[in-house]
Design a protein around this motif. Structure first.
Motif, PDB file in Angstrom:
ATOM      1  N   MET A 291      31.194  -2.121 -26.684  1.00 29.99           N
ATOM      2  CA  MET A 291      32.322  -1.250 -26.092  1.00 29.99           C
ATOM      3  C   MET A 291      32.946  -2.365 -25.296  1.00 29.99           C
ATOM      4  SD  MET A 291      31.031   2.501 -25.873  1.00 29.99           S
ATOM      5  CE  MET A 291      32.654   2.964 -24.532  1.00 29.99           C
ATOM      6  N   ILE A 292      31.877  -2.778 -24.320  1.00 32.03           N
ATOM      7  CA  ILE A 292      32.535  -3.808 -23.183  1.00 32.03           C
ATOM      8  C   ILE A 292      32.897  -5.091 -24.090  1.00 32.03           C
ATOM      9  CG2 ILE A 292      31.823  -5.326 -21.329  1.00 32.03           C
ATOM     10  CD1 ILE A 292      29.885  -3.198 -20.600  1.00 32.03           C
ATOM     11  N   SER A 293      32.610  -5.447 -24.791  1.00 28.71           N
ATOM     12  CA  SER A 293      33.031  -6.790 -25.907  1.00 28.71           C
ATOM     13  C   SER A 293      34.307  -6.539 -26.458  1.00 28.71           C
ATOM     14  CB  SER A 293      31.885  -7.196 -27.156  1.00 28.71           C
ATOM     15  OG  SER A 293      30.610  -7.251 -26.451  1.00 28.71           O
ATOM     16  N   VAL A 294      34.328  -5.461 -26.917  1.00 26.21           N
ATOM     17  CA  VAL A 294      35.791  -5.147 -27.564  1.00 26.21           C
ATOM     18  C   VAL A 294      36.728  -4.874 -26.035  1.00 26.21           C
ATOM     19  CG1 VAL A 294      37.228  -3.501 -28.601  1.00 26.21           C
ATOM     20  CG2 VAL A 294      35.090  -3.907 -29.395  1.00 26.21           C
TER      21      VAL A 294
ATOM     22  N   LEU B  51      34.505  -7.703 -33.211  1.00 26.27           N
ATOM     23  CA  LEU B  51      33.400  -7.290 -33.655  1.00 26.27           C
ATOM     24  C   LEU B  51      33.405  -6.762 -35.370  1.00 26.27           C
ATOM     25  CD1 LEU B  51      31.461  -5.203 -30.870  1.00 26.27           C
ATOM     26  CD2 LEU B  51      31.348  -7.583 -31.419  1.00 26.27           C
ATOM     27  N   ASN B  52      32.347  -7.121 -36.161  1.00 25.78           N
ATOM     28  CA  ASN B  52      32.357  -6.715 -37.361  1.00 25.78           C
ATOM     29  C   ASN B  52      31.825  -5.248 -37.597  1.00 25.78           C
ATOM     30  OD1 ASN B  52      33.075  -9.480 -38.605  1.00 25.78           O
ATOM     31  ND2 ASN B  52      31.331 -10.032 -37.742  1.00 25.78           N
ATOM     32  N   VAL B  53      32.250  -4.655 -38.502  1.00 24.14           N
ATOM     33  CA  VAL B  53      31.798  -3.443 -38.848  1.00 24.14           C
ATOM     34  C   VAL B  53      30.333  -3.030 -38.799  1.00 24.14           C
ATOM     35  CG1 VAL B  53      31.777  -3.480 -41.448  1.00 24.14           C
ATOM     36  CG2 VAL B  53      32.367  -1.288 -40.219  1.00 24.14           C
ATOM     37  N   GLU B  54      29.573  -4.116 -39.221  1.00 27.50           N
ATOM     38  CA  GLU B  54      28.014  -3.876 -39.157  1.00 27.50           C
ATOM     39  C   GLU B  54      27.331  -3.758 -37.760  1.00 27.50           C
ATOM     40  OE1 GLU B  54      28.874  -8.466 -40.141  1.00 27.50           O
ATOM     41  OE2 GLU B  54      29.738  -6.436 -40.796  1.00 27.50           O
ATOM     42  N   ASN B  55      28.236  -4.377 -36.793  1.00 26.44           N
ATOM     43  CA  ASN B  55      27.956  -4.093 -35.598  1.00 26.44           C
ATOM     44  C   ASN B  55      27.602  -2.687 -35.094  1.00 26.44           C
ATOM     45  OD1 ASN B  55      29.464  -6.970 -35.342  1.00 26.44           O
ATOM     46  ND2 ASN B  55      27.575  -7.118 -34.396  1.00 26.44           N
ATOM     47  N   TRP B  56      28.736  -1.940 -35.448  1.00 26.51           N
ATOM     48  CA  TRP B  56      29.091  -0.754 -35.102  1.00 26.51           C
ATOM     49  C   TRP B  56      27.854   0.306 -35.765  1.00 26.51           C
ATOM     50  CZ3 TRP B  56      31.266   0.153 -30.877  1.00 26.51           C
ATOM     51  CH2 TRP B  56      32.171  -0.669 -30.342  1.00 26.51           C
ATOM     52  N   ILE B  57      27.914  -0.267 -37.348  1.00 24.32           N
ATOM     53  CA  ILE B  57      26.809   0.653 -37.969  1.00 24.32           C
ATOM     54  C   ILE B  57      25.279   0.465 -37.728  1.00 24.32           C
ATOM     55  CG2 ILE B  57      25.898   0.908 -40.518  1.00 24.32           C
ATOM     56  CD1 ILE B  57      28.680   0.066 -41.437  1.00 24.32           C
ATOM     57  N   GLY B  58      25.124  -0.831 -37.259  1.00 24.43           N
ATOM     58  CA  GLY B  58      23.645  -1.111 -36.681  1.00 24.43           C
ATOM     59  C   GLY B  58      23.432  -0.438 -35.604  1.00 24.43           C
TER      60      GLY B  58
END
Length: 295
Positions: free
Chosen positions: A113-116, A122-129
């Motif tokens: 969240m801070i990165s965004v 961020l790629n979608v796999e970051n959020w899924i993971g």
């Protein structure tokens, strides 16, 4: 090099996992700030010889112009780490170790969240993971009890500051001397814990000596070695990836209790471990399958 970074972070998570018991046992006779003071002093003495050992490499880097001292950056890291570790240590006085681990490791979500917010893609796999890891962490740590209390609030604040610490280290890890950065942050933590302990706690040296083993173990392994591995590892790993890998300290803590202390793991706890590992592998998908570089 990404593999090297991930390996360093995985080793740090392993050390933090097996050190968690020392944090609890270490406060049997002393307060949280007294424990922190003693722990980080030991960590300082463990790191200074390492700093001295690598003096030749620093001299070489000075000659070729690639040396950048890590002392100033380490002071900032130490200030953040003091706040984060203080809230975590105090939280353990009021809530369970499992809930503390779960709430603390919410940095799995806070870091991306801070990165965004600061403009990273961020790629979608970051959020899924991250989501898979949080669900796994819940299964592993909370064990059905999620009534909130004062200690849980402290752990939540602690999680926010650990998120800031991860992002701060990401900014300086590949620019500054890693060992100097690590020494500086440990020294700052030792000094601030010392000032706080003598201000708000009754420091009894005999009680500190009585707790010498959990203090030395945490000081050398966690404060000295693991935090240095974190800095080295974050030279090569994205912050969101690093957060998920480091959160595996909960898995290693549970596995250590099962293997060393003969503690039983329920089916839901095993599922939690699997989901956390799955979350780590999902975030590393592009590296594993060697697709386009991670943005």
């Amino acid at each position: 090099m990404q593999f090297k970074g991930n390996l360093c972070l995985l080793m740090a998570a392993f050390i933090w996992g097996i050190t968690f018991v020392a944090q609890l046992v270490g406060m049997d006779d002393i307060g949280p700030f007294t424990y922190g003071f003693a722990r980080y002093v030991v960590g300082t003495f463990a790191l200074v010889p390492v700093w001295w050992f690598f003096r030749g490499r620093r001299n070489t880097n000075r000659q070729n112009g690639s040396y950048s001292p890590g002392w100033k950056a380490g002071i900032g890291a130490g200030l953040i780490m003091f706040v984060a570790s203080a809230f975590q240590q105090c939280a353990l006085q009021y809530t369970t170790a499992g809930k503390t681990a779960f709430i603390t490791c919410l940095y799995i979500i806070f870091v991306p969240m801070i990165s965004v917010i600061i403009g990273k893609v961020l790629n979608v796999e970051n959020w899924i993971g991250a989501i898979a890891a949080v669900i796994g962490l819940y299964c592993l740590s909370v064990k059905g009890d999620f009534s909130l209390n004062y200690g849980d609030g402290l752990a939540f604040i602690c999680s926010i500051f650990w998120s800031f610490h991860i992002m701060y280290i990401d900014r300086f890890a590949d620019k500054k001397d890693n060992i100097e950065l690590s020494v500086a942050q440990i020294v700052v933590c030792a000094i601030l814990n010392c000032l706080t302990a003598f201000s708000v706690e009754h420091v009894v040296w005999q009680d500190i000596f009585h707790s010498w083993f959990p203090i030395v173990f945490a000081g050398v392994m966690s404060s000295g070695i693991a935090f240095t591995l974190q800095i080295v590892g974050q030279k090569y790993a994205e912050p969101s990836h690093a957060a998920i890998i480091m959160s595996l300290e909960s898995v290693f803590g549970a596995l250590g209790g099962w293997m060393i202390l003969n503690e039983r793991m329920t089916g839901i706890e095993i599922l939690g471990c699997v989901l956390m590992l799955l979350g780590m592998f999902i975030t590393q998908g592009r590296i594993i399958f060697k697709k386009k570089p991670i943005e």
